[in-house]
Design a protein around this motif. Structure first.
Motif, PDB file in Angstrom:
ATOM      1  N   GLY A  15       4.749  -5.925 -15.489  1.00  0.00           N
ATOM      2  CA  GLY A  15       5.459  -7.037 -15.816  1.00  0.00           C
ATOM      3  C   GLY A  15       6.511  -6.364 -16.690  1.00  0.00           C
ATOM      4  N   GLY A  16       7.936  -6.621 -17.019  1.00  0.00           N
ATOM      5  CA  GLY A  16       9.506  -7.224 -17.077  1.00  0.00           C
ATOM      6  C   GLY A  16       9.477  -6.056 -16.205  1.00  0.00           C
ATOM      7  N   ILE A  17       9.967  -4.008 -16.122  1.00  0.00           N
ATOM      8  CA  ILE A  17      10.920  -3.892 -16.104  1.00  0.00           C
ATOM      9  C   ILE A  17      10.372  -3.442 -13.545  1.00  0.00           C
ATOM     10  CG2 ILE A  17      12.013  -1.183 -15.188  1.00  0.00           C
ATOM     11  CD1 ILE A  17      12.985  -1.406 -17.966  1.00  0.00           C
ATOM     12  N   GLY A  18       8.571  -3.394 -14.409  1.00  0.00           N
ATOM     13  CA  GLY A  18       8.375  -2.698 -13.257  1.00  0.00           C
ATOM     14  C   GLY A  18       7.792  -3.756 -11.672  1.00  0.00           C
ATOM     15  N   ARG A  19       7.992  -5.112 -12.017  1.00  0.00           N
ATOM     16  CA  ARG A  19       7.965  -6.612 -11.986  1.00  0.00           C
ATOM     17  C   ARG A  19       9.247  -6.395 -11.336  1.00  0.00           C
ATOM     18  NH1 ARG A  19       4.619 -11.429 -12.702  1.00  0.00           N
ATOM     19  NH2 ARG A  19       3.308 -10.758 -14.312  1.00  0.00           N
ATOM     20  N   ALA A  20       9.902  -6.537 -11.482  1.00  0.00           N
ATOM     21  CA  ALA A  20      10.916  -7.030 -11.344  1.00  0.00           C
ATOM     22  C   ALA A  20      11.682  -5.657 -10.269  1.00  0.00           C
ATOM     23  CB  ALA A  20      12.129  -6.783 -12.428  1.00  0.00           C
ATOM     24  N   MET A  21      11.195  -4.416 -10.364  1.00  0.00           N
ATOM     25  CA  MET A  21      11.759  -3.640  -9.427  1.00  0.00           C
ATOM     26  C   MET A  21      10.699  -3.868  -8.768  1.00  0.00           C
ATOM     27  SD  MET A  21      12.398   0.125 -11.526  1.00  0.00           S
ATOM     28  CE  MET A  21      10.874   0.420 -11.953  1.00  0.00           C
ATOM     29  N   ALA A  22       9.420  -4.258  -8.205  1.00  0.00           N
ATOM     30  CA  ALA A  22       8.051  -3.961  -7.150  1.00  0.00           C
ATOM     31  C   ALA A  22       9.154  -5.861  -6.180  1.00  0.00           C
ATOM     32  CB  ALA A  22       6.913  -4.963  -7.263  1.00  0.00           C
ATOM     33  N   LYS A  23       9.735  -6.540  -6.951  1.00  0.00           N
ATOM     34  CA  LYS A  23       9.616  -7.864  -6.051  1.00  0.00           C
ATOM     35  C   LYS A  23      11.553  -7.805  -5.501  1.00  0.00           C
ATOM     36  CE  LYS A  23       8.695 -11.363  -9.140  1.00  0.00           C
ATOM     37  NZ  LYS A  23       8.690 -12.592 -10.271  1.00  0.00           N
ATOM     38  N   ALA A  24      12.506  -6.374  -6.542  1.00  0.00           N
ATOM     39  CA  ALA A  24      13.585  -6.196  -5.820  1.00  0.00           C
ATOM     40  C   ALA A  24      12.977  -5.291  -4.396  1.00  0.00           C
ATOM     41  CB  ALA A  24      14.150  -5.790  -6.558  1.00  0.00           C
ATOM     42  N   PHE A  25      12.249  -4.326  -4.668  1.00  0.00           N
ATOM     43  CA  PHE A  25      12.000  -3.260  -2.515  1.00  0.00           C
ATOM     44  C   PHE A  25      11.371  -4.023  -1.602  1.00  0.00           C
ATOM     45  CE2 PHE A  25      11.423   0.601  -6.870  1.00  0.00           C
ATOM     46  CZ  PHE A  25      12.635   0.395  -6.464  1.00  0.00           C
ATOM     47  N   LEU A  26      11.046  -5.143  -2.824  1.00  0.00           N
ATOM     48  CA  LEU A  26      10.813  -6.050  -1.520  1.00  0.00           C
ATOM     49  C   LEU A  26      11.409  -6.589  -0.643  1.00  0.00           C
ATOM     50  CD1 LEU A  26       7.025  -7.069  -2.926  1.00  0.00           C
ATOM     51  CD2 LEU A  26       7.019  -5.158  -1.065  1.00  0.00           C
ATOM     52  N   ALA A  27      11.999  -7.118  -1.910  1.00  0.00           N
ATOM     53  CA  ALA A  27      13.337  -8.194  -0.858  1.00  0.00           C
ATOM     54  C   ALA A  27      14.256  -6.916   0.114  1.00  0.00           C
ATOM     55  CB  ALA A  27      14.105  -8.779  -1.837  1.00  0.00           C
ATOM     56  N   GLN A  28      14.287  -5.739  -0.823  1.00  0.00           N
ATOM     57  CA  GLN A  28      15.059  -4.858   0.342  1.00  0.00           C
ATOM     58  C   GLN A  28      14.383  -4.298   1.486  1.00  0.00           C
ATOM     59  OE1 GLN A  28      18.183  -3.376   0.259  1.00  0.00           O
ATOM     60  NE2 GLN A  28      18.412  -5.229  -1.164  1.00  0.00           N
ATOM     61  N   GLY A  29      12.777  -4.937   1.850  1.00  0.00           N
ATOM     62  CA  GLY A  29      12.489  -4.406   3.097  1.00  0.00           C
ATOM     63  C   GLY A  29      11.427  -3.175   3.021  1.00  0.00           C
ATOM     64  N   ALA A  30      10.509  -2.945   1.583  1.00  0.00           N
ATOM     65  CA  ALA A  30       9.838  -1.984   1.010  1.00  0.00           C
ATOM     66  C   ALA A  30       8.700  -1.963   2.158  1.00  0.00           C
ATOM     67  CB  ALA A  30       9.787  -1.727   0.037  1.00  0.00           C
ATOM     68  N   LYS A  31       7.893  -1.262   2.329  1.00  0.00           N
ATOM     69  CA  LYS A  31       7.131  -1.781   4.036  1.00  0.00           C
ATOM     70  C   LYS A  31       5.940  -1.980   2.821  1.00  0.00           C
ATOM     71  CE  LYS A  31       3.931   1.556   6.067  1.00  0.00           C
ATOM     72  NZ  LYS A  31       3.186   2.708   7.106  1.00  0.00           N
ATOM     73  N   ALA A  32       5.720  -1.008   1.800  1.00  0.00           N
ATOM     74  CA  ALA A  32       4.517  -1.812   0.633  1.00  0.00           C
ATOM     75  C   ALA A  32       4.939  -1.041  -0.770  1.00  0.00           C
ATOM     76  CB  ALA A  32       3.057  -0.753   1.133  1.00  0.00           C
ATOM     77  N   VAL A  33       4.351  -2.180  -1.307  1.00  0.00           N
ATOM     78  CA  VAL A  33       4.421  -1.518  -2.723  1.00  0.00           C
ATOM     79  C   VAL A  33       3.217  -1.359  -3.795  1.00  0.00           C
ATOM     80  CG1 VAL A  33       5.388  -2.596  -5.126  1.00  0.00           C
ATOM     81  CG2 VAL A  33       7.076  -2.130  -2.785  1.00  0.00           C
ATOM     82  N   MET A  34       2.834  -0.767  -4.426  1.00  0.00           N
ATOM     83  CA  MET A  34       1.893  -0.541  -5.004  1.00  0.00           C
ATOM     84  C   MET A  34       2.319  -0.643  -6.710  1.00  0.00           C
ATOM     85  SD  MET A  34      -1.996   0.188  -5.545  1.00  0.00           S
ATOM     86  CE  MET A  34      -2.387   0.952  -3.982  1.00  0.00           C
ATOM     87  N   LEU A  35       1.061  -1.975  -7.364  1.00  0.00           N
ATOM     88  CA  LEU A  35       1.712  -1.481  -8.758  1.00  0.00           C
ATOM     89  C   LEU A  35       0.290  -0.944  -9.453  1.00  0.00           C
ATOM     90  CD1 LEU A  35       2.783  -4.949  -9.052  1.00  0.00           C
ATOM     91  CD2 LEU A  35       3.868  -3.178  -8.838  1.00  0.00           C
ATOM     92  N   ALA A  36       0.599  -0.119 -10.577  1.00  0.00           N
ATOM     93  CA  ALA A  36      -0.261   0.400 -11.087  1.00  0.00           C
ATOM     94  C   ALA A  36       0.149  -0.314 -12.660  1.00  0.00           C
ATOM     95  CB  ALA A  36      -0.423   2.028 -11.648  1.00  0.00           C
ATOM     96  N   ASP A  37      -0.741  -0.502 -13.921  1.00  0.00           N
ATOM     97  CA  ASP A  37      -1.263  -0.440 -14.963  1.00  0.00           C
ATOM     98  C   ASP A  37      -2.451  -0.601 -15.554  1.00  0.00           C
ATOM     99  OD1 ASP A  37       2.037  -2.299 -16.321  1.00  0.00           O
ATOM    100  OD2 ASP A  37      -0.339  -1.824 -17.168  1.00  0.00           O
ATOM    101  N   LEU A  38      -1.779  -0.158 -17.055  1.00  0.00           N
ATOM    102  CA  LEU A  38      -3.482   0.275 -18.054  1.00  0.00           C
ATOM    103  C   LEU A  38      -4.367  -0.892 -17.955  1.00  0.00           C
ATOM    104  CD1 LEU A  38      -4.583   1.991 -19.947  1.00  0.00           C
ATOM    105  CD2 LEU A  38      -3.319   0.875 -21.931  1.00  0.00           C
TER     106      LEU A  38
END
Length: 255
Positions: A15-38
Motif C-alpha cells: 500500500g501507500g508509497i510502495g504500491r504507488a511506486m510499483a504502478k509508476a515503474f510499470l507505467a515506465q516499462g519495467a520488465k517486472a516488479v516484485m512486491l513484498a510485505d509482511l
C-alpha cells in the motif's frame, strides 16, 4: 536509471508509497516488479490489482530478505533496482519510549536496509551496475517532534545510504534515499503539526518524484522540495537550527 525493461523489488509494497511506486515503474516499462510485505494477504491483493508479482517477507529477518531476492532472480533474472521501503511509525521521545520500540524501529529502518544490500550487492558489483533506493524520511534529515525512535533510526538510514554510495559508487552502484514529509498513507498524521510538514501529498505524486530522481541519479529524493532548503540552513548554522527546533517544540506543546 531508465526503468524500461528493469527488474525491481519493492518492500513495504502492499500500500501507500510502495504500491504507488510499483504502478509508476510499470507505467515506465519495467520488465517486472516484485512486491513484498509482511502481510501476505495484503501484498497478494496489491500485486493482483497492479498486475505484478508479490510475496510475504519480514524485512527484519535476513533469511527472508535473501529468499525474496532469490525468488525474484529465479523468476525474472538479475535485480536492477531494490527499493527498501518498509517502515512504521514509532512514538515516544526518550524516557517514554521503551527499549522494545527503539529496537523494533532499529531493525525495521536500519537493519532491513543492510539485509537488502547484503542480498543484492554481490551480483550487482559483479555486473558493474545496480541501484538501491532506501526509504528514510525528512525526519532523518531534520527531526520529527515527539518521535525519537523514528527520527533517530531514519537518520541512521540516511547515513547508511550515504555509506553505501561512498563505498560502492566506484563499482557502478547507484544509491538514492527517499526523504518525504507527510504522504497520504496509513502512516500520515491526521492533522498538520506546527512546522512539521509542508503539506501531505498523494503517493502518486511522490512516485513521480522518485521516477524523475532515478532518471537523474540524484542521491536525495525530496517529494517536498522545501526540505532541501531546510537541510542547507541546518548545515550553515546548526546551533541556530537547534534553537529554532526548540522554539517549534515549545509552540507545539502550547508553551
Amino acid at each position: 536509471m531508465e526503468l524500461k525493461d528493469k527488474v525491481v523489488v519493492i518492500t513495504g509494497g502492499s500500500g501507500g508509497i510502495g504500491r504507488a511506486m510499483a504502478k509508476a515503474f510499470l507505467a515506465q516499462g519495467a520488465k517486472a516488479v516484485m512486491l513484498a510485505d509482511l502481510d501476505a494477504a495484503a501484498v497478494s491483493a496489491a500485486a493482483k490489482e497492479i498486475g505484478c508479482d508479490g510475496m510475504a517477507c519480514d524485512v527484519t529477518q535476513e533469511a527472508q530478505v535473501q529468499a525474496l531476492v532469490k525468488a525474484t532472480v529465479d523468476k525474472y533474472g538479475p535485480i536492477d533496482l531494490f527499493c527498501s521501503n518498509a517502515g512504521a511509525g514509532g512514538k515516544g521521545v526518550l524516557t517514554d519510549a521503551p527499549n522494545e520500540v527503539w529496537q523494533k524501529q532499529w531493525e525495521l529502518h536500519v537493519m532491513s536496509h543492510l539485509y537488502a544490500a547484503r542480498a543484492v550487492l554481490p551480483s550487482m558489483i559483479e555486473r558493474g551496475s545496480g541501484y538501491l533506493l532506501n526509504t528514510a524520511s525528512a525526519a532523518g534529515l531534520l527531526a520529527a517532534l515527539g518521535s525519537g525512535p523514528y527520527t533517530v533510526t531514519k537518520a541512521a538510514a540516511v547515513k547508511f545510504a550515504e555509506f553505501l554510495s561512498i563505498t560502492h559508487g566506484d563499482q557502478g552502484i547507484k544509491v538514492s534515499v527517499l526523504c518525504p514529509q507527510g504522504v497520504n498513507t496509513a502512516m500520515a498524521p491526521r492533522s498538520l503539526g506546527d512546522g512539521q510538514t509542508d503539506g501531505i501529498i498523494e503517493p502518486e505524486q511522490l512516485a513521480q518524484t522518485v521516477v524523475e530522481t532515478l532518471r537523474e541519479e540524484r542521491f536525495y529524493v525530496l517529494p517536498h522540495p522545501e526540505v532541501g532548503e531546510y537541510v542547507r540552513r541546518k548545515g550553515e548554522d546548526v546551533d541556530r537550527w537547534l534553537g529554532g527546533m526548540r522554539r517549534l517544540r515549545r509552540k507545539s506543546q502550547g508553551g
